[in-house]
Motif scaffolding. Sequence first.
Motif: not given
Lengths: 453, 434
Positions: A348-349, A354, B209-210, B321-322, B371
């Motif tokens: 997922k990342f 990401l 993230a997440g 977000a990167m 995520p």
Amino acid sequence: MADAVRALLRDKLTVDEAVQVALLNTPSLQAVYERLGVAQADVVHAGLLSNPVFSLGYQRSTTGVSHSKTNLGVTQDFLSILTLAPRKQLAGASFEKAKLAVGQEILRTAAEVKAVYYTVVGDAQALELFRQALTAAQAAAELAQRQYDAGTLSKREQRLQQAFYAQTLLDVAATELQLASDREKLNRMLGLWGANTIWQVPARLPEVPASAPLFEKLESVAIAERLDLAALKRERDIVAGSLGYTKDYRYLSVLGIGYGYERDILDETLRGPTLELGLPLFDRSQGNIARLESQLRETQRKLEALAIDIRSEAREAYTRVLAAQATVEHFKAAVLPVQQDIVNETLKFYNGMLLGIYDLLRAKQDQVAAGRDYIHAIKRYWLAYVDLEKALGGRLPAAAVTMNNPSEPTPTNDPIPARSRDEPMRVPDSGASSRTPQDVQDHLSHQPKGKQP
Amino acid sequence: MNRRDLLKSGAVIFAGAANTTFQSASAQEKSAAQTQPSLEPSPGASYTPVVTLNGSTLPWKMENAVKAFHLIAEPVKREFAPGMVVNCWGYNGVTPGPTIECIEGDRVRIYVTNRLKEHTTIHWHGIFLPNGMDGVGGLNQPQIQPEETFVYEFTLRQNGTFLYHPHADEMVQMALGMYGMFIVHPKVPENPRIDRDYAFILHNFDVKAGTATPDPSVMTNFNMWTFNSRVFPGIDPLVARLGDRVRVRIANLSMHEHPIHIHGTAFEVTGTDAGWLPLSARYKETTMLVPVGNIRVGEFIADAPGDWALHCHKSHHTMNAMGHDVPNMLGVDQREVAGKIQSLLPAYMAMGENGMAEHAAHSAMGHMPLPENTLAMMTGEGPFGPIEMGGMFTVVKIRENLAAGDYSDPGWYEHPEGSVAWKVSEAELKRIFG
């Protein structure tokens, strides 16, 4: 015999088939069987009477008178006749002891074969998984090369990926070598060569049961079943028998009855019976009796020590099986699901740009490493199981069979199925054993069921 | 405890390891994130009330001749855009806090109740007032402890654009989203009249993230860039009628300067947090730079109909977000390797060879799960295709036939015939250029 072996080797070799091949085929084990043949000769010898002794003498007078005396006698060591029955019994007990020792050797061999078999299957299964890690390392190295070609990765970074791939190749090769080595070990144990070495094993180890096997009175089973304990009991009985025999006959050392013929110088013939009788004045076999009594005590102590060891081995082996089962459960419940989640979440990342592809491949490699640990844990369970069988005398009690997964191969193919369980502490007479030497030979050469060529 | 029991006790934790609950925004939170109608000016006053983008104005009560306001400092949940809800701190259930709007000369009394678990204060950025009302905790006043209510009272002797934010554990409380606008209209109606008056605050968050909570220990490396605690595609449009004089008041509480760029027209920079520029000092630019801790007011006449982009010109501020350490796959032919990787990971898709647009397309189509609580880096659907933006991006929608007080989203612009860039064929190209 060769056909039987080939038939066993044809489809994927199961653990029981491996044991059967070993029992049928291994030259070193055939040598052990010969010991039974040697012991059998002892029985025959003991059953014979001792050979009579032929004596011849010629005496000549030295005083000039022509005088000669010839005596000829045949004496029979009648002691041997009187003691025939006990001696025959003791030799029978010796044969039984030899048989048990051979039986123990067979069980030991069977356990070793099973251990090497499980090692081969486990190593092959883990190797298949390891190849996935190799694919991941290869993919990373290829991507790095292509990145370098496109100008988006430095040579240094590309070399780092390549180094990891090169190392992984080495690790896989070492694992393959280990597998080849283990296969050869099994070939040696099974006495296989030439075309017979291309046997295949199942791709996976058998499943470990979901709950720990429950045995009761493990120690009693071990004490009842262990062949080495039974063999030592036989030895004790033999010594006790010898002691009894020596005590019974201690007043008789020599007993000789014969017939004598004498012709003297006067040409008269004298004929008549001869009698020799040893008088137990000094030697009443005290030395022998004391020696045998001490030997008996020594054997009894050895028996007690072995019994203690056997009980402890049974307990330890059972504890190891339980621990191995709990470890496998832990992998299934905790380690493997968490590793799968890590791979899923890392994907997922990656999807969200990401994390990069190298992070994803590394997560996969970590999962493979955990998977290999899992397979080795399963293997260690089955090795512990084999040790438990060995500690209990070759077969697990009936309680264990019902606990197992019905689809699992039952590990109870007893290499000596009709083995009698003699009562302890009773001096065996030759009729008590239900198996004659011929029975043993018949079993060892019998065709396995359902595998007719 | 033997080894078996140890392993078994661990199994309980693993069996029960549920996901943390990422709730989507409640209906109330969703409606609070939309631009609320402005408050009518009090009787006798004459100003165009301010519209707080994705926010609201704080109502007041008259207490004798004093305007009384009630601010409640408390934890809030804020939907940054659909699919991402963040645990923030704010005022009166929202971040930004509701806009305080008064007239120069008003005496205001602001009741501040603290529902946080630590102390707080409020500082009135740019306002000239008695020192003890300035709100720097420890320096000008004791801090407001949890469950306490303090009162600030002062008379406004300026007009312009101001801000309020905490001045106790300031870095954390601002990082979590505690701020609001404070607009003071002049006593005398403005000339020329302002038809549409928009206000928003620039800010930055680091919501990894997440996760769902901003990380207050980040100094400059943020990943979410907001107008009034919203990101594209969650920022409402600035709507104007053709011919309107539009004023945009932008405050910057973030840790970076932001060059705010407008398409189709240009800003005339008319004010700061210290007042209005004299006419001769006003200057024009399409990109109005708002430094850290500053407020800028820009005005333009809405003389061109259409949907005009309004955004920070730092391109990474218009992304959600990167990842910054992802390998650079530009120009890398991944086809052969992709098959190998798919044998290990069936859901894997090669990305990045020809830019990042295909990533946006895949995630928009729902192919690629992200995520939890994480927005796609580039997203948003326009009338002609994907807009591929995030962060500090919104649209100024200028329409010809719009009612005077209508701030609702008029939908996409309907272009007159022949005014949209069109595609030509290879043949056509050859015909002209040979």
